[in-house]
Design a protein around this motif. Structure first.
Motif, PDB file in Angstrom:
ATOM      1  N   ASN A  17       0.853  -1.185   0.000  1.00  0.00           N
ATOM      2  CA  ASN A  17       0.000   0.000   0.000  1.00  0.00           C
ATOM      3  C   ASN A  17       0.895   1.243   0.000  1.00  0.00           C
ATOM      4  O   ASN A  17       1.676   1.460   0.926  1.00  0.00           O
ATOM      5  CB  ASN A  17      -0.904  -0.029   1.242  1.00  0.00           C
ATOM      6  N   TYR A  18       0.777   2.059  -1.021  1.00  0.00           N
ATOM      7  CA  TYR A  18       1.682   3.197  -1.197  1.00  0.00           C
ATOM      8  C   TYR A  18       1.588   4.179  -0.036  1.00  0.00           C
ATOM      9  O   TYR A  18       2.594   4.757   0.399  1.00  0.00           O
ATOM     10  CB  TYR A  18       1.364   3.917  -2.515  1.00  0.00           C
ATOM     11  N   GLU A  19       0.377   4.379   0.511  1.00  0.00           N
ATOM     12  CA  GLU A  19       0.189   5.362   1.567  1.00  0.00           C
ATOM     13  C   GLU A  19       0.546   4.808   2.942  1.00  0.00           C
ATOM     14  O   GLU A  19       0.919   5.569   3.837  1.00  0.00           O
ATOM     15  CB  GLU A  19      -1.261   5.850   1.564  1.00  0.00           C
ATOM     16  N   ARG A  20       0.424   3.472   3.111  1.00  0.00           N
ATOM     17  CA  ARG A  20       0.710   2.864   4.414  1.00  0.00           C
ATOM     18  C   ARG A  20       1.546   1.597   4.216  1.00  0.00           C
ATOM     19  O   ARG A  20       1.099   0.497   4.505  1.00  0.00           O
ATOM     20  CB  ARG A  20      -0.591   2.547   5.153  1.00  0.00           C
ATOM     21  N   TYR A  78      -0.007   4.784  11.322  1.00  0.00           N
ATOM     22  CA  TYR A  78       0.006   5.841  10.309  1.00  0.00           C
ATOM     23  C   TYR A  78      -1.003   6.955  10.553  1.00  0.00           C
ATOM     24  O   TYR A  78      -0.825   8.075  10.063  1.00  0.00           O
ATOM     25  CB  TYR A  78      -0.253   5.228   8.929  1.00  0.00           C
ATOM     26  N   GLU A  79      -2.079   6.689  11.285  1.00  0.00           N
ATOM     27  CA  GLU A  79      -3.149   7.677  11.412  1.00  0.00           C
ATOM     28  C   GLU A  79      -3.050   8.438  12.730  1.00  0.00           C
ATOM     29  O   GLU A  79      -2.290   8.082  13.629  1.00  0.00           O
ATOM     30  CB  GLU A  79      -4.512   6.982  11.292  1.00  0.00           C
ATOM     31  N   ASN A  80      -3.838   9.502  12.825  1.00  0.00           N
ATOM     32  CA  ASN A  80      -3.958  10.312  14.047  1.00  0.00           C
ATOM     33  C   ASN A  80      -2.600  10.824  14.537  1.00  0.00           C
ATOM     34  O   ASN A  80      -2.301  10.787  15.732  1.00  0.00           O
ATOM     35  CB  ASN A  80      -4.636   9.502  15.157  1.00  0.00           C
ATOM     36  N   ARG A  81      -1.801  11.321  13.601  1.00  0.00           N
ATOM     37  CA  ARG A  81      -0.504  11.890  13.984  1.00  0.00           C
ATOM     38  C   ARG A  81      -0.657  13.362  14.353  1.00  0.00           C
ATOM     39  O   ARG A  81      -1.532  14.056  13.851  1.00  0.00           O
ATOM     40  CB  ARG A  81       0.515  11.719  12.859  1.00  0.00           C
ATOM     41  N   THR A  82       0.235  13.825  15.208  1.00  0.00           N
ATOM     42  CA  THR A  82       0.196  15.220  15.633  1.00  0.00           C
ATOM     43  C   THR A  82       0.755  16.113  14.529  1.00  0.00           C
ATOM     44  O   THR A  82       1.242  15.633  13.492  1.00  0.00           O
ATOM     45  CB  THR A  82       1.027  15.415  16.906  1.00  0.00           C
ATOM     46  N   ALA A  83       0.723  17.408  14.778  1.00  0.00           N
ATOM     47  CA  ALA A  83       1.204  18.361  13.770  1.00  0.00           C
ATOM     48  C   ALA A  83       2.668  18.139  13.431  1.00  0.00           C
ATOM     49  O   ALA A  83       3.102  18.418  12.304  1.00  0.00           O
ATOM     50  CB  ALA A  83       0.989  19.786  14.273  1.00  0.00           C
ATOM     51  N   ASN A 105       4.064  15.255  13.221  1.00  0.00           N
ATOM     52  CA  ASN A 105       4.143  13.894  12.678  1.00  0.00           C
ATOM     53  C   ASN A 105       4.473  12.845  13.740  1.00  0.00           C
ATOM     54  O   ASN A 105       5.128  11.848  13.471  1.00  0.00           O
ATOM     55  CB  ASN A 105       5.182  13.821  11.553  1.00  0.00           C
ATOM     56  N   LEU A 106       4.009  13.053  14.946  1.00  0.00           N
ATOM     57  CA  LEU A 106       4.254  12.127  16.045  1.00  0.00           C
ATOM     58  C   LEU A 106       3.033  11.222  16.237  1.00  0.00           C
ATOM     59  O   LEU A 106       1.929  11.727  16.468  1.00  0.00           O
ATOM     60  CB  LEU A 106       4.530  12.907  17.330  1.00  0.00           C
ATOM     61  N   PRO A 107       3.205   9.888  16.154  1.00  0.00           N
ATOM     62  CA  PRO A 107       2.075   8.972  16.374  1.00  0.00           C
ATOM     63  C   PRO A 107       1.835   8.780  17.871  1.00  0.00           C
ATOM     64  O   PRO A 107       2.279   7.800  18.473  1.00  0.00           O
ATOM     65  CB  PRO A 107       2.542   7.677  15.700  1.00  0.00           C
ATOM     66  N   SER A 108       1.135   9.714  18.483  1.00  0.00           N
ATOM     67  CA  SER A 108       1.042   9.764  19.942  1.00  0.00           C
ATOM     68  C   SER A 108       0.393   8.511  20.530  1.00  0.00           C
ATOM     69  O   SER A 108       0.799   8.039  21.601  1.00  0.00           O
ATOM     70  CB  SER A 108       0.276  11.016  20.374  1.00  0.00           C
TER      71      SER A 108
END
Length: 714
Positions: free
Chosen positions: A525-528, A664-669, A671-674
């Protein structure tokens, strides 16, 4: 304590580097390793992080240069001060907890010891566990001495052909270039013991390895005094030749006792790590019978001080010998013990579908008062498996307890994480490794700092794989397709899954390929995107295991995967460190309940890698729903085909619907995967203290060694 060899002609100011090289304390102290890397890092890597070989090869001008470097010398003095403080400490955990047992001694026997890649006399998990046990005993100050073999051909070097077949070659070890020291007698000749085999005596010399405060002695039969066949007894691990195997186990068990006696040791506790060394119980009985005791009187004494750890949940996986072979090797022993042939055979007798055998774990179980499995579930399996030895008891009453395995924190924790913990857990945190309250402070580490370290460790893995593959490509030994398979296209920012272990069929390395098209859709998957890194060896005689490697390697080479599947060949402790520190997810897919414990996932968790595993072995105890992911359910085993289908479906669903989105989702501004980092912290908080050898070895001490030590006074 004997003097160490002084063979390096080092500048006087840094002359103690030679002493440090011969004590494996440096293995779990990164600053000690930096004393060598700061002289010449490329050479340190080239000699596989072996300080003895390093000091033999390093250029004199580089040694002279650091003697004029004020910063290096200050660093050197600090490390050596820490080394001396460690060796001479009087306030160890053991000394303060058991001041009344200061004169006691534990003897630990194992077929293999995995201490470091510079001493490659190990095959896998059993040896790594034994090495970790020694290191932790040293840290805790437990008076322990160990016995094993030094294999002059190691295990084997693995090469994967273009077709995916595992090829092996011997690794001939040069003991003069390793951190081992020959034990010599008063005349300067090798100190030797002997054991009696049919028609001859076999001699073994003794080598010494210093593991912090612990002494490990390794037996070696490669001597002129032995015939060519007997010289090979300590050539390599795990021979399939039954004559060689029983000879090795006589040498380890009976010869090991004789070696300790010759060296002046009188242990109060005798710990058998798996059944390979169970003949030590017969040697101890012989010692007492020779003083006038009956066999029953002798065994009543030795049982009180014998500890046996079983690691194998499958009956066929335990060492056992046909009765005729026992007749061949022990016909002179049972009369001396005062036993009939049938009485002797009954000590290890087991009836199998293929016939009657003499089973080494049966011998160990019968002649030990302290018996343990290596995880809670393995304890349940072991009590059922060996219930027939105690037919009057219900399975839950069978006298086999469990002490779940752990890993040695100092050995496997990445240096960057250690520095991070120094800042946020307190500089004395290494003294409190098994304290859950300490690890609750993980919450104080800023998410961004922890994530930066995790990204750094993944970049190190990518660089390691690239560098290794480039060297193989330059050597002309691999094809372009194998260059890709070796990690050419590994990326530092894609979700990366690791699968590294022995390629036995029950570990199901091919489970993730059960729906190959679905897997390809997930990883490409190119995006993930997802990367999966495999590593591991199959025993040279394990044809199904080698076929598994071939199946995995052919998928790795498939161009449809776009280079997102990788196989790192010749798996060893060095490769393992990069993997357990550098991947994001640790995958484990054993067919339940065949994984006695497993420890690789513990090492991964310690480094902030999240586990994704079948609820078998240790993970059944460690998983809490928030600190990783489970494959399948905590249910009794079912039909193998049904279990494989159900586990594969669970694997794909969890990967697709939970793991990949969380990464990959819900990253902070920034780009941190909290949420992912939150799960890392939960994993570290719950797993690091519980699955450390600090907790494990303390349990051996409090639940087994202490009682056995006191029994020795009766």
């Amino acid at each position: 304590m004997r003097d160490l060899p002084n063979q390096f002609s080092l500048p006087r100011r840094i002359s103690r580097l030679g002493q440090l090289a011969y004590n494996l304390w440096w293995v779990w102290n990164p600053e000690a390793q930096m004393l060598f890397t700061n002289i010449n890092k490329s050479l340190w890597d080239a000699v596989n992080h072996n300080p003895v070989a390093f000091l033999h090869k390093v250029e004199r001008r580089l040694l002279n240069a650091v003697t004029n470097d004020r910063y290096y010398l200050e660093f050197y003095d600090r490390v050596m001060k820490n080394f001396d403080s460690y060796l001479n400490a009087q306030d160890t955990w053991y000394a303060t907890t058991y001041p009344n047992l200061s004169d006691k001694q534990v003897a630990y026997f194992s077929f293999e010891f995995g201490l470091h890649e510079s001493l490659p006399v190990y095959a896998g998990g059993l040896g790594i566990l034994a090495g970790d046990h020694l290191k932790e005993a040293s840290d805790l100050g437990i008076p322990l001495v160990a016995i094993g073999f030094i294999y002059n051909k190691g295990y084997f070097v693995q090469h994967i052909t273009e077709d995916g077949w595992q090829e092996t070659r011997d690794l001939i070890l040069d003991f003069d270039e390793m951190p081992v020291v020959p034990v010599l007698d008063k005349e300067g000749k090798p100190l030797m013991i002997s054991v009696e085999l049919p028609g001859r005596s076999v001699f073994a010399r003794i080598w010494e390895v210093r593991v912090g405060r612990v002494m490990l002695y390794l037996l070696d039969t490669n001597l002129d005094e032995n015939n060519n066949g007997d010289r090979q007894l300590t050539a390599r691990l795990y021979s399939n030749d039954l004559d060689i195997r029983i000879s090795q186990e006589i040498l380890l068990g009976m010869g090991g006792v004789r070696a300790l006696r010759l060296l002046g040791y009188h242990p109060d506790v005798w710990h058998m790590n798996e059944g390979h060394s169970a003949f030590l119980a017969l040697e101890r009985a012989l010692e007492l019978v020779r003083t006038g005791k009956t066999f029953d009187e002798a065994t009543a004494i030795i049982e009180k001080t014998n500890v046996f750890t079983t690691h194998t949940p499958v009956p066929a996986g335990n060492d056992q010998f046909p009765i005729w072979l026992v007749d061949k090797y022990f016909a002179q022993v049972w009369p001396e013990l005062g036993l009939t042939r049938d009485q002797f055979v009954n000590l290890g007798h087991q009836v199998q579908p293929w016939g009657e055998t003499f089973c080494m774990p049966v011998l160990a179980l019968k002649l030990s008062d302290y018996r343990n499995a290596v995880s809670e579930l393995h304890g349940q399996v072991s009590r059922r498996m060996w219930n027939w030895i105690w037919p009057e008891k219900r399975p839950e009453e069978v006298p086999i307890t469990h002490i779940t395995n752990g890993v040695h924190t100092g050995t496997f924790l990445a240096r960057r994480l250690r520095l991070l913990f120094d800042r946020y857990l307190g500089t004395d945190w290494m003294k409190r490794i098994d304290d859950p309250e300490l690890w609750a402070q993980i919450a104080n580490i800023p998410d961004g700092e922890l994530w930066q370290v995790r990204r750094h460790l993944k970049r190190k893995l990518v660089v390691f794989a690239n560098t290794r593959t480039r060297a193989l490509w330059q050597s002309g030994s691999i094809t372009p397709a194998q260059v890709v398979a070796g990690g050419l296209f590994l990326e530092p920012y894609s979700l990366t899954i690791g699968f590294a272990r022995r390629f036995a069929t029950y570990k199901r390395a091919n489970l993730i390929f059960r729906d190959y098209d679905r897997l390809l859709r997930l990883i490409t998957n190119y995006e993930r995107p997802v990367q999966i890194v495999f590593a591991g060896k199959a025993h040279p005689a394990d044809e199904p295991g080698k076929l598994l490697i071939q199946q995995v390697y052919r998928a790795v080479k498939d161009s449809k995967s776009g280079g997102r599947l990788v196989f790192l060949e010749d798996y060893d402790m060095n490769v393992a460190r990069y993997l357990v520190q550098g991947v994001d997810v640790w995958l484990n897919t054993p067919r339940r309940p065949n994984e006695a414990s497993g420890t690789s996932g513990m090492k991964a968790a310690l480094n902030g890698v999240l586990n994704f595993s079948v609820l078998d072995g240790w993970w059944r105890e460690g998983y809490n729903g928030k600190n990783g992911w489970a494959i399948g359910e905590d249910l009794p085993a079912q039909d193998a085909q049904q279990q494989d289908d159900a586990d594969a479906e669970s694997l794909y669903n969890t990967l697709e619907n939970e793991i990949i989105p969380l990464y990959y989702e819900n990253r902070t501004a920034d780009n941190l995967p909290s949420e992912w980092v939150g799960r890392i912290k939960e994993s570290m908080r719950t797993l690091a203290p519980m699955f450390s050898t600090r907790r494990m070895v303390k349990e051996y001490m409090t639940e087994m060694y202490e009682s056995a030590m006191q029994a020795d006074d009766d």
